[in-house]
Write a protein that holds these residues in place. Structure first.
Motif, mmCIF file in Angstrom:
data_model
loop_
_atom_site.group_PDB
_atom_site.id
_atom_site.type_symbol
_atom_site.label_atom_id
_atom_site.label_comp_id
_atom_site.label_asym_id
_atom_site.label_seq_id
_atom_site.Cartn_x
_atom_site.Cartn_y
_atom_site.Cartn_z
ATOM 1 N N TRP A 152 0.814 -1.226 0.000
ATOM 2 C CA TRP A 152 0.000 0.000 0.000
ATOM 3 C C TRP A 152 0.846 1.273 0.000
ATOM 4 O O TRP A 152 0.299 2.367 -0.109
ATOM 5 N N ALA A 169 -6.868 0.737 3.618
ATOM 6 C CA ALA A 169 -6.705 0.037 2.339
ATOM 7 C C ALA A 169 -7.823 0.377 1.366
ATOM 8 O O ALA A 169 -7.623 0.404 0.145
ATOM 9 N N TRP A 172 -6.742 4.486 0.538
ATOM 10 C CA TRP A 172 -5.407 5.021 0.282
ATOM 11 C C TRP A 172 -5.106 5.024 -1.219
ATOM 12 O O TRP A 172 -5.154 3.978 -1.867
ATOM 13 N N ALA A 175 -2.312 2.617 -3.208
ATOM 14 C CA ALA A 175 -2.410 1.163 -3.248
ATOM 15 C C ALA A 175 -2.335 0.674 -4.685
ATOM 16 O O ALA A 175 -2.655 1.399 -5.633
#
Length: 229
Positions: A152, A169, A172, A175
């Motif tokens: 990530w 996750a 972001w 990623a």
């Protein structure tokens, strides 16, 4: 999976994927180290656990033959010396036999798979397959204690509570891909468990542990078994 688009996607490409990027330089260095460890690589029969045929098409060295075993997308190949097999690397011998592939090789290679197989029991099973399938191995995995989580590109993500990791996750932008649902985000972080030096040594006792470094810090570990010293 495709990378995120927009500014974040371009930034990740610049940092990780583009020619000349830090990621590209590290991959080139990794190939150099692989060739140094196994100078007769071009004459070897190789099993790649978790890789793709495309990775080997771009490789600077072509082994005698390569079998690629991947749970989801090993790729396609019309080249008889480059065989894709779909199957579970933690049950590699079973999957290879079912596909009519050989079950003995000169070298097992695995890059960035160990952290994705699903916990200690599965990592131990993968290690058993590696030891059983070839007398030599090259098993690379990101180092748990490198400050930047590599999937990530977020500092310290691997140390956060699971719920916080999943929320990050899902949002972001750097990623590799953006999960479509909160459930998918949770699944992705649950399937990513980085390991440290002691764990890698336990899975591959007697192997040399090579440290891939960035700015003096260990970014990835490689267990090298049977290679040139």
């Amino acid at each position: 999976m495709a990378a995120n688009g927009g500014v974040a996607g371009r930034l990740r490409h610049t940092l990780v994927d583009a020619p000349g990027s830090a990621g590209a330089r590290m991959r080139a260095r990794r190939w150099e180290l692989l060739e140094q460890a196994f100078p007769d690589l071009a004459t070897m029969s190789v099993l790649d656990l978790g890789g793709t045929v495309e990775w080997w098409r771009r490789a600077p060295v072509s082994p005698k033959d390569v079998t690629v075993l991947n749970l989801f997308e090993p790729g396609d190949s019309a080249d008889p010396s480059l065989l894709p097999v779909t199957g579970d690397a933690c049950r590699a011998r079973e999957a290879l036999a079912a596909a009519g592939a050989q079950t003995s090789y000169d070298l097992v290679v695995s890059n960035s798979l160990l952290e994705h197989v699903g916990g200690h029991a599965q990592r131990a099973a993968l290690a058993r397959e590696v030891h059983a399938l070839a007398p030599r191995h090259w098993v690379q995995t990101p180092y748990r204690y490198f400050p930047l989580e590599p999937h990530w590109l977020f500092p310290g993500l691997q140390f956060m509570p699971m719920a916080a990791r999943a929320r990050l996750a899902a949002r972001w932008p750097l990623a590799h891909s953006r999960p479509e649902t909160p459930e998918a985000a949770m699944s992705e972080v649950q399937w990513t468990e980085l390991v440290g030096i002691a764990e890698l040594k336990a899975y591959f006792p007697g192997s040399a542990i090579h440290h891939e470094r960035v700015a003096g810090l260990t970014k990835s570990l490689v267990a090298v078994g049977g290679g040139a010293r």
